[in-house]
Write a protein that holds these residues in place. Structure first.
Motif, PDB file in Angstrom:
ATOM      1  N   GLY A 107       1.096  -1.166  -0.133  1.00 60.88           N
ATOM      2  CA  GLY A 107       0.026  -0.109  -0.093  1.00 60.88           C
ATOM      3  C   GLY A 107       0.926   1.243  -0.052  1.00 60.88           C
ATOM      4  N   LYS A 108       0.223   2.514  -0.061  1.00 65.20           N
ATOM      5  CA  LYS A 108       1.259   3.628  -0.252  1.00 65.20           C
ATOM      6  C   LYS A 108       0.416   4.710   0.312  1.00 65.20           C
ATOM      7  N   VAL A 109       1.362   5.705   0.950  1.00 62.61           N
ATOM      8  CA  VAL A 109       0.680   6.966   1.370  1.00 62.61           C
ATOM      9  C   VAL A 109       1.398   8.204   0.515  1.00 62.61           C
ATOM     10  N   GLY A 151       1.635  16.220  -2.325  1.00 61.85           N
ATOM     11  CA  GLY A 151       1.427  16.348  -3.792  1.00 61.85           C
ATOM     12  C   GLY A 151       0.317  15.500  -4.488  1.00 61.85           C
ATOM     13  N   GLU A 152      -0.642  14.811  -3.819  1.00 62.97           N
ATOM     14  CA  GLU A 152      -1.661  14.371  -4.535  1.00 62.97           C
ATOM     15  C   GLU A 152      -2.382  15.208  -5.296  1.00 62.97           C
ATOM     16  N   HIS A 153      -3.210  14.743  -6.328  1.00 61.51           N
ATOM     17  CA  HIS A 153      -3.900  15.660  -7.183  1.00 61.51           C
ATOM     18  C   HIS A 153      -2.948  16.451  -7.838  1.00 61.51           C
ATOM     19  N   SER A 154      -2.206  17.213  -7.370  1.00 65.83           N
ATOM     20  CA  SER A 154      -1.062  18.013  -8.451  1.00 65.83           C
ATOM     21  C   SER A 154      -0.538  17.288  -9.259  1.00 65.83           C
ATOM     22  N   VAL A 155      -0.221  15.856  -8.657  1.00 59.17           N
ATOM     23  CA  VAL A 155       0.657  14.916  -9.549  1.00 59.17           C
ATOM     24  C   VAL A 155       0.023  14.587 -10.965  1.00 59.17           C
ATOM     25  N   VAL A 156      -1.428  14.700 -10.909  1.00 57.22           N
ATOM     26  CA  VAL A 156      -2.286  14.329 -12.029  1.00 57.22           C
ATOM     27  C   VAL A 156      -1.829  15.247 -13.001  1.00 57.22           C
ATOM     28  N   THR A 213      -7.273   6.847 -16.244  1.00 56.37           N
ATOM     29  CA  THR A 213      -5.844   7.301 -16.507  1.00 56.37           C
ATOM     30  C   THR A 213      -5.174   7.746 -15.220  1.00 56.37           C
ATOM     31  N   PRO A 214      -4.759   7.028 -14.185  1.00 55.69           N
ATOM     32  CA  PRO A 214      -4.186   7.595 -13.120  1.00 55.69           C
ATOM     33  C   PRO A 214      -2.837   8.232 -13.285  1.00 55.69           C
ATOM     34  N   SER A 215      -2.555   8.928 -12.456  1.00 54.74           N
ATOM     35  CA  SER A 215      -1.290   9.832 -12.591  1.00 54.74           C
ATOM     36  C   SER A 215      -0.004   8.441 -12.708  1.00 54.74           C
ATOM     37  N   GLY A 216      -0.260   7.497 -12.024  1.00 52.46           N
ATOM     38  CA  GLY A 216       0.705   6.431 -11.730  1.00 52.46           C
ATOM     39  C   GLY A 216       1.671   6.443 -10.574  1.00 52.46           C
ATOM     40  N   VAL A 217       1.313   7.428  -9.820  1.00 45.47           N
ATOM     41  CA  VAL A 217       2.219   7.216  -8.634  1.00 45.47           C
ATOM     42  C   VAL A 217       1.897   6.174  -7.656  1.00 45.47           C
ATOM     43  N   ASP A 218       0.440   5.736  -7.810  1.00 46.31           N
ATOM     44  CA  ASP A 218       0.093   4.519  -6.730  1.00 46.31           C
ATOM     45  C   ASP A 218       0.773   3.242  -6.940  1.00 46.31           C
ATOM     46  N   HIS A 219       0.769   2.834  -8.410  1.00 46.16           N
ATOM     47  CA  HIS A 219       1.245   1.567  -8.489  1.00 46.16           C
ATOM     48  C   HIS A 219       2.810   1.474  -8.662  1.00 46.16           C
ATOM     49  N   THR A 260     -13.789  12.051  -7.130  1.00 46.27           N
ATOM     50  CA  THR A 260     -12.795  13.206  -6.662  1.00 46.27           C
ATOM     51  C   THR A 260     -12.104  13.903  -7.824  1.00 46.27           C
ATOM     52  N   VAL A 261     -11.403  13.117  -8.451  1.00 46.42           N
ATOM     53  CA  VAL A 261     -10.361  13.576  -9.417  1.00 46.42           C
ATOM     54  C   VAL A 261     -11.287  14.220 -10.619  1.00 46.42           C
ATOM     55  N   ALA A 262     -12.211  13.667 -11.045  1.00 51.13           N
ATOM     56  CA  ALA A 262     -12.985  14.363 -12.085  1.00 51.13           C
ATOM     57  C   ALA A 262     -13.712  15.598 -11.737  1.00 51.13           C
ATOM     58  N   GLY A 288      -3.988  10.903  -0.419  1.00 54.19           N
ATOM     59  CA  GLY A 288      -4.808  10.090  -1.544  1.00 54.19           C
ATOM     60  C   GLY A 288      -5.781  11.245  -1.993  1.00 54.19           C
ATOM     61  N   ALA A 289      -6.861  10.658  -2.065  1.00 47.60           N
ATOM     62  CA  ALA A 289      -7.763  11.572  -2.809  1.00 47.60           C
ATOM     63  C   ALA A 289      -8.786  12.685  -2.146  1.00 47.60           C
ATOM     64  N   GLY A 290      -8.783  12.368  -0.783  1.00 51.60           N
ATOM     65  CA  GLY A 290      -9.557  13.149  -0.008  1.00 51.60           C
ATOM     66  C   GLY A 290     -10.953  12.900  -0.434  1.00 51.60           C
TER      67      GLY A 290
HETATM   68  C1  MEV Z   1      -4.457   8.865  -5.482  1.00 54.84           C
HETATM   69  O1  MEV Z   1      -4.100   8.012  -4.657  1.00 54.84           O
HETATM   70  C2  MEV Z   1      -3.814  10.202  -6.101  1.00 54.84           C
HETATM   71  C3  MEV Z   1      -4.379  10.980  -6.895  1.00 54.84           C
HETATM   72  O2  MEV Z   1      -3.223  12.096  -7.346  1.00 54.84           O
HETATM   73  C4  MEV Z   1      -4.679  10.378  -8.213  1.00 54.84           C
HETATM   74  C5  MEV Z   1      -3.500  10.123  -9.135  1.00 54.84           C
HETATM   75  O3  MEV Z   1      -2.462  10.347  -8.663  1.00 54.84           O
HETATM   76  O4  MEV Z   1      -4.110   9.368  -9.981  1.00 54.84           O
HETATM   77  C6  MEV Z   1      -5.564  11.424  -6.276  1.00 54.84           C
END
Ligand code: MEV
Length: 310
Positions: free
Chosen positions: A14-16, A20-25, A136-142, A189-191, A270-272
Motif C-alpha cells: 500500500g502507499k501513502v 502532492g496528491e492531485h497536483s501530480v495528475v 488514467t491515473p497519474s501512476g504514482v500509486d502503482h 474526486t479527480v473528475a 490520497g484523493a480526500g
Molecule cells: C490517489 O492515490 C492519488 C491522486 O493524485 C490520483 C492520481 O494520482 O492518479 C488523487
C-alpha cells in the motif's frame, strides 16, 4: 512455466502520499512512500488461468477484477495458474489498495512465467490493471507499490508513467495513518476537481504549481533529515488541498487531532473528499496510536524510510 518455485508469491505494498496528491495528475512532483501493509497474491498451477475471488464481491466488482486479471495474465505470458489474493489494506480509503492489488497480481504472474519481475517491469505491466480500475491515473500509486521505496514521482505529460527519484532518509520516517468516515471513489474526486480546474484554470493551476514546489521542498527536507521542515510542508500542503476543495470536516478534525497529539505535520493522503485516510508525521507515533485506538479510531503506524531499529 517456472515450475521449480511453485507456489509463487507476489507482494504489492500500500502507499501513502506525503505531499502532492492531485497536483501530480497535472504533471507536478509528488512525494510518496510504501506502507508495510499491502496485498499478497499466491499462485499455484491449475487447469486454466484464473483469479479466485471471495463471494462477498458484487457482480460488477468480480467482472472488473476478472477482466483486469485476464489482461495482466496475457501480458505477463503467464502459464495456467490459480491466483488468490489476501489484502491487509482497507479498500478505497486512499491507501493504494487497487495499485497494490495490480502490483501483487502482476508480480506473481511474472514469477509464475519465469519472467523479469524487477520493480520497473512490474510497474510497467501493473499499469495495465490499474488503468482498468482508474482510467488514467497519474501512476504514482502503482509505481510506489512496485518500487517499495520512498520516492519523488513526476508524471510524463498525459501518461500514467513518470520519472522516479528514490529518496534516502537519514532518519526514520514514521507516520501514523488514521481512517475516517466513508470515502468517495478517487475517480469522482479527480473528475470533480478537473471540472473546477477547467472552469477556473488560472487559480487552480497556480495552486497545483505551489503544491509541486512543496513536494520538492519536502523531498529535500527528507534527504537532509529535517523532519520538522517536512512536517511544516505537510501542514501547508493540507491548507492548499483544503483550498482545492478536497478536504472535509471529518478529515480536518483528524488532522487537528493528530497535530494535538504531537504530529510534526498532518494532512489528508490520497484523493480526500468526504472521508479517507489522514497521515501524521511523528518522531514516536506509538503513544498517539494507543490514544486513538482507545477512542475507537481505526489507525496504524508505518515506517516509510530511514534506518530501522534492530
Ligand atoms: C490517489 O492515490 C492519488 C491522486 O493524485 C490520483 C492520481 O494520482 O492518479 C488523487
Amino acid at each position: 512455466m517456472n515450475s521449480r518455485a511453485a507456489p509463487w508469491v507476489g507482494f504489492g505494498a500500500g502507499k501513502v502520499i506525503l505531499l502532492g496528491e492531485h497536483s501530480v495528475v497535472y504533471g507536478h512532483p509528488a512525494l510518496a512512500g510504501p506502507l508495510s501493509y499491502g496485498v499478497t497474491a499466491r499462485a499455484v498451477p491449475s487447469k486454466r488461468c484464473h483469479l479466485s475471488l471471495p463471494g462477498t464481491l458484487s457482480r460488477a466488482q468480480r467482472n472488473l477484477l476478472t477482466q483486469a486479471f485476464q489482461r495482466a495474465a496475457a501480458l505477463c505470458g503467464s502459464p495456467a495458474v490459480k491466483v488468490t489474493l489476501e489484502s491487509e489494506l482497507p479498500l478505497s480509503m486512499g491507501l493504494g489498495s487497487s495499485g497494490a492489488l495490480a502490483v501483487a497480481s502482476t508480480r506473481v504472474l511474472l514469477k509464475a512465467a519465469g519472467q523479469d519481475d524487477s520493480p520497473e517491469e512490474v510497474a510497467r505491466l501493473a499499469l495495465e490493471m490499474e488503468q482498468e480500475f482508474h482510467g488514467t491515473p497519474s501512476g504514482v500509486d502503482h509505481t510506489t507499490s512496485a518500487q517499495q521505496k520512498l520516492l519523488l514521482y513526476k508524471r510524463h505529460p498525459g501518461q500514467s508513467t513518470g520519472r522516479v527519484r528514490i529518496l534516502k532518509s537519514p532518519r526514520p520516517l514514521k507516520v501514523l495513518v488514521a481512517l475516517v468516515g466513508d470515502r468517495s471513489p478517487t475517480k469522482h474526486t479527480v473528475a470533480a476537481l478537473r471540472a473546477r480546474q477547467a472552469r477556473w484554470p488560472d487559480r487552480y493551476t497556480r495552486l497545483f504549481k505551489q503544491i509541486g514546489t512543496l513536494a520538492s521542498e519536502g523531498a529535500k527536507a527528507v534527504e537532509q533529515g529535517d523532519l520538522e521542515t517536512l512536517g511544516d510542508v505537510m501542514n501547508v500542503n493540507q491548507g492548499l488541498l483544503a483550498a482545492l476543495g478536497l478536504s472535509s470536516p471529518p478529515l480536518e478534525e483528524m488532522v487537528y487531532r493528530l497535530r494535538g497529539l504531537g504530529a510534526l505535520g498532518a494532512k489528508l493522503t490520497g484523493a480526500g473528499g468526504d472521508g479517507g485516510a489522514v497521515i501524521g508525521l511523528f518522531l514516536e507515533p506509538e503513544p498517539a496510536v494507543a490514544k486513538l485506538l482507545e477512542l475507537g479510531v481505526r489507525c496504524f503506524t508505518s515506517q516509510l524510510a530511514g534506518p530501522r531499529a534492530l
